[in-house]
Design a protein around this motif. Structure first.
Motif, PDB file in Angstrom:
ATOM      1  N   ARG A 130       0.961  -1.143   0.157  1.00 37.03           N
ATOM      2  CA  ARG A 130      -0.012   0.113   0.023  1.00 37.03           C
ATOM      3  C   ARG A 130       1.016   1.300   0.002  1.00 37.03           C
ATOM      4  NH1 ARG A 130      -4.022  -0.412   4.622  1.00 37.03           N
ATOM      5  NH2 ARG A 130      -5.150   1.281   3.682  1.00 37.03           N
ATOM      6  N   LEU A 131       2.003   1.035   0.545  1.00 38.41           N
ATOM      7  CA  LEU A 131       2.918   2.197   0.845  1.00 38.41           C
ATOM      8  C   LEU A 131       3.529   2.658  -0.815  1.00 38.41           C
ATOM      9  CD1 LEU A 131       4.961   4.500   1.880  1.00 38.41           C
ATOM     10  CD2 LEU A 131       6.213   2.492   2.514  1.00 38.41           C
ATOM     11  N   LEU A 132       3.674   1.416  -1.278  1.00 41.02           N
ATOM     12  CA  LEU A 132       4.413   1.653  -2.685  1.00 41.02           C
ATOM     13  C   LEU A 132       3.157   2.030  -3.614  1.00 41.02           C
ATOM     14  CD1 LEU A 132       6.771  -1.503  -2.892  1.00 41.02           C
ATOM     15  CD2 LEU A 132       7.309   0.975  -3.177  1.00 41.02           C
ATOM     16  N   ASP A 133       1.918   1.767  -3.434  1.00 44.18           N
ATOM     17  CA  ASP A 133       0.695   2.310  -4.361  1.00 44.18           C
ATOM     18  C   ASP A 133       0.681   3.705  -4.122  1.00 44.18           C
ATOM     19  OD1 ASP A 133       0.355  -0.414  -5.045  1.00 44.18           O
ATOM     20  OD2 ASP A 133      -1.292  -0.616  -3.728  1.00 44.18           O
ATOM     21  N   VAL A 134       1.202   4.329  -3.087  1.00 44.28           N
ATOM     22  CA  VAL A 134       1.087   5.979  -2.990  1.00 44.28           C
ATOM     23  C   VAL A 134       1.590   6.467  -4.059  1.00 44.28           C
ATOM     24  CG1 VAL A 134       1.261   7.834  -1.393  1.00 44.28           C
ATOM     25  CG2 VAL A 134       0.763   5.609  -0.584  1.00 44.28           C
ATOM     26  N   VAL A 135       2.791   6.032  -4.786  1.00 47.45           N
ATOM     27  CA  VAL A 135       3.416   6.416  -5.909  1.00 47.45           C
ATOM     28  C   VAL A 135       2.501   7.011  -6.959  1.00 47.45           C
ATOM     29  CG1 VAL A 135       5.423   6.239  -7.421  1.00 47.45           C
ATOM     30  CG2 VAL A 135       5.461   5.471  -4.917  1.00 47.45           C
ATOM     31  N   GLU A 136       1.501   6.311  -7.508  1.00 43.85           N
ATOM     32  CA  GLU A 136       0.794   6.402  -8.283  1.00 43.85           C
ATOM     33  C   GLU A 136      -0.201   7.469  -8.171  1.00 43.85           C
ATOM     34  OE1 GLU A 136       1.246   4.510 -10.885  1.00 43.85           O
ATOM     35  OE2 GLU A 136       2.596   3.226  -9.880  1.00 43.85           O
ATOM     36  N   GLY A 137      -0.150   8.423  -9.012  1.00 43.15           N
ATOM     37  CA  GLY A 137      -1.121   9.525  -8.983  1.00 43.15           C
ATOM     38  C   GLY A 137      -0.701  10.753  -8.043  1.00 43.15           C
ATOM     39  N   VAL A 138       0.640  10.813  -7.640  1.00 37.17           N
ATOM     40  CA  VAL A 138       1.245  11.822  -6.842  1.00 37.17           C
ATOM     41  C   VAL A 138       2.461  12.530  -7.877  1.00 37.17           C
ATOM     42  CG1 VAL A 138       0.649  10.924  -4.955  1.00 37.17           C
ATOM     43  CG2 VAL A 138       3.186  10.458  -5.661  1.00 37.17           C
ATOM     44  N   ASP A 139       2.703  13.724  -7.450  1.00 38.73           N
ATOM     45  CA  ASP A 139       3.757  14.434  -8.250  1.00 38.73           C
ATOM     46  C   ASP A 139       5.143  13.718  -8.000  1.00 38.73           C
ATOM     47  OD1 ASP A 139       5.506  16.155  -6.098  1.00 38.73           O
ATOM     48  OD2 ASP A 139       3.328  16.038  -5.706  1.00 38.73           O
ATOM     49  N   ASP A 140       6.161  13.762  -9.033  1.00 40.15           N
ATOM     50  CA  ASP A 140       7.608  13.046  -9.084  1.00 40.15           C
ATOM     51  C   ASP A 140       8.173  13.235  -7.789  1.00 40.15           C
ATOM     52  OD1 ASP A 140       6.894  12.151 -11.757  1.00 40.15           O
ATOM     53  OD2 ASP A 140       7.853  14.053 -12.615  1.00 40.15           O
ATOM     54  N   THR A 188       7.105  13.997  -4.634  1.00 39.18           N
ATOM     55  CA  THR A 188       6.261  13.421  -3.394  1.00 39.18           C
ATOM     56  C   THR A 188       6.479  11.775  -3.684  1.00 39.18           C
ATOM     57  OG1 THR A 188       4.721  14.967  -3.178  1.00 39.18           O
ATOM     58  CG2 THR A 188       4.202  12.569  -2.480  1.00 39.18           C
ATOM     59  N   ALA A 189       6.532  11.456  -4.914  1.00 39.99           N
ATOM     60  CA  ALA A 189       6.847   9.999  -5.475  1.00 39.99           C
ATOM     61  C   ALA A 189       8.238   9.686  -5.007  1.00 39.99           C
ATOM     62  CB  ALA A 189       6.679   9.769  -6.688  1.00 39.99           C
ATOM     63  N   ALA A 190       9.292  10.311  -5.177  1.00 43.26           N
ATOM     64  CA  ALA A 190      10.662   9.948  -4.978  1.00 43.26           C
ATOM     65  C   ALA A 190      10.710   9.966  -3.501  1.00 43.26           C
ATOM     66  CB  ALA A 190      11.523  10.988  -5.295  1.00 43.26           C
ATOM     67  N   THR A 191      10.201  10.889  -2.642  1.00 41.06           N
ATOM     68  CA  THR A 191      10.199  10.773  -1.115  1.00 41.06           C
ATOM     69  C   THR A 191       9.484   9.535  -0.765  1.00 41.06           C
ATOM     70  OG1 THR A 191       9.901  13.352  -1.112  1.00 41.06           O
ATOM     71  CG2 THR A 191       9.400  11.936   0.883  1.00 41.06           C
ATOM     72  N   ARG A 216       8.798  -3.123  -7.893  1.00 36.49           N
ATOM     73  CA  ARG A 216       8.064  -1.962  -8.335  1.00 36.49           C
ATOM     74  C   ARG A 216       9.243  -0.761  -8.753  1.00 36.49           C
ATOM     75  NH1 ARG A 216       3.031  -0.917  -5.737  1.00 36.49           N
ATOM     76  NH2 ARG A 216       2.134  -2.738  -5.197  1.00 36.49           N
ATOM     77  N   LEU A 217      10.386  -0.748  -8.427  1.00 35.07           N
ATOM     78  CA  LEU A 217      11.378   0.166  -8.997  1.00 35.07           C
ATOM     79  C   LEU A 217      11.537  -0.419 -10.309  1.00 35.07           C
ATOM     80  CD1 LEU A 217      13.661   0.254  -5.650  1.00 35.07           C
ATOM     81  CD2 LEU A 217      12.194   2.059  -6.543  1.00 35.07           C
ATOM     82  N   ARG A 231       7.984   5.454 -16.124  1.00 33.92           N
ATOM     83  CA  ARG A 231       7.974   6.776 -15.578  1.00 33.92           C
ATOM     84  C   ARG A 231       9.282   7.440 -15.784  1.00 33.92           C
ATOM     85  NH1 ARG A 231       4.446   8.303 -10.261  1.00 33.92           N
ATOM     86  NH2 ARG A 231       4.744  10.776 -10.096  1.00 33.92           N
ATOM     87  N   GLN A 232       9.546   7.988 -16.805  1.00 36.43           N
ATOM     88  CA  GLN A 232      11.002   8.511 -17.103  1.00 36.43           C
ATOM     89  C   GLN A 232      11.526   9.417 -15.915  1.00 36.43           C
ATOM     90  OE1 GLN A 232      11.193  10.327 -20.827  1.00 36.43           O
ATOM     91  NE2 GLN A 232      13.379  10.484 -20.915  1.00 36.43           N
ATOM     92  N   ALA A 233      10.721  10.424 -15.302  1.00 34.68           N
ATOM     93  CA  ALA A 233      10.947  11.254 -14.490  1.00 34.68           C
ATOM     94  C   ALA A 233      11.647  10.827 -13.363  1.00 34.68           C
ATOM     95  CB  ALA A 233      10.005  12.138 -14.126  1.00 34.68           C
ATOM     96  N   LEU A 234      11.193   9.568 -13.057  1.00 34.54           N
ATOM     97  CA  LEU A 234      11.424   8.784 -11.706  1.00 34.54           C
ATOM     98  C   LEU A 234      12.698   7.684 -11.963  1.00 34.54           C
ATOM     99  CD1 LEU A 234       8.272   8.175  -9.650  1.00 34.54           C
ATOM    100  CD2 LEU A 234       9.884   9.916  -9.256  1.00 34.54           C
ATOM    101  N   ALA A 235      13.059   7.626 -13.154  1.00 31.79           N
ATOM    102  CA  ALA A 235      13.889   6.572 -13.679  1.00 31.79           C
ATOM    103  C   ALA A 235      15.237   6.669 -12.910  1.00 31.79           C
ATOM    104  CB  ALA A 235      14.201   6.444 -15.247  1.00 31.79           C
ATOM    105  N   VAL A 236      15.797   7.832 -12.790  1.00 26.62           N
ATOM    106  CA  VAL A 236      17.190   7.762 -12.380  1.00 26.62           C
ATOM    107  C   VAL A 236      17.219   7.523 -10.908  1.00 26.62           C
ATOM    108  CG1 VAL A 236      18.876   9.494 -11.548  1.00 26.62           C
ATOM    109  CG2 VAL A 236      18.085   9.632 -13.870  1.00 26.62           C
TER     110      VAL A 236
END
Length: 260
Positions: free
Chosen positions: A197-207, A209-212, A232-233, A240-245
């Motif tokens: 559920r924690l990892l699911d939070v990444v969906e639908g939030v800005d980059d 917040t997702a990185a945090t 998941r990573l 999600r290119q913006a989170l790839a690095v």
């Protein structure tokens, strides 16, 4: 830099301008010059707020708890938030367990949200279960950062008895960041399903917040659940290119085969 260089920095702390004092304090901290502590203690009452803030930071890294905790506690009354922030942070670095009651007061009543946030983080580091009521109250702080840090601290304290209340707050919480922190705490307290559920939070939030959230998950994931985090990573690297690095970097921290 030898002892003569340190002596020169100490001289600047005693007689330099405020700007020179600040620079000298930073240099002494970088040099781990513990002999500077008596001079720094003399600057606790400096009229310059930047000097006091630098002193509060340096004392946590250079001083012993017995020598500097009284000065840091006095700085919790400073009129400037940045000074109080660094004093609170340094008390955590010194693992000043006897300071927990005062830090609970800071968490409950300091007018600056960053100081309250740091108080919650420090209480988590101290792992004093007497702080449980204060941290639970902080879950209703108006600032999401404070609520988030309070939840993280509760996860560190390891008191499973708070899990029902954390779950109830999770159902009402609107902030994705705080929801992630509550889920992280629940996972640390033994709710294994909370990791997904924690990892699911990444969906639908800005980059950002997702990185945090991803870093939060990487910090708490147990070895037996590393495969879930890894999958998941790896999916985020592709989708999600913006989170790839960020995801690639975190993959290097996860047990298992190194990413290509």
């Amino acid at each position: 830099m030898g002892s003569q260089g340190i002596d020169a920095l100490l001289a600047l702390c005693r007689t330099g301008t405020a700007e020179q004092q600040c620079a000298a304090i930073v240099d002494l901290e970088d040099l781990q010059a513990r002999e500077a502590v008596p001079v720094l203690l003399g600057l606790v009452s400096s009229p310059d707020e930047a000097v006091r803030a630098n002193v509060a930071s340096a004392l946590g890294k250079l001083g012993s708890r017995e020598a500097v905790a009284p000065a840091l506690l006095s700085l919790l009354e400073d009129p400037e938030p940045l000074v109080r922030f660094h004093a609170t942070q340094s008390l955590g670095e010194l693992r000043c367990a006897e300071c927990a009651p005062r830090l609970m007061q800071v968490l409950a009543s300091d007018p600056d949200p960053l100081v309250r946030l740091q108080a919650a983080e420090t209480l988590g580091m101290l792992k004093d279960r007497a702080a449980l009521p204060s941290l639970m109250s902080a879950l209703r702080d108006p600032e999401e950062g404070v609520r988030s840090e309070a939840a993280e601290a509760l996860g560190q304290l390891g008191e499973r008895g708070v899990m029902p209340e954390l779950s109830a707050l999770l159902a009402m919480e609107q902030s994705p960041l705080v929801r992630a922190s509550l889920l992280s705490a629940l996972y640390q307290l033994g709710d294994e399903a909370a990791l997904a559920r924690l990892l699911d939070v990444v969906e639908g939030v800005d980059d950002q917040t997702a990185a945090t959230v991803l870093n939060m998950a990487a910090d708490v994931t147990l070895p037996q659940h590393a495969a879930l985090l890894r999958s998941r990573l790896e999916a985020l690297v592709r989708s999600r290119q913006a989170l790839a690095v960020e995801a690639q970097s975190l993959l290097r921290r996860v047990p298992g085969p190194a990413p290509e």
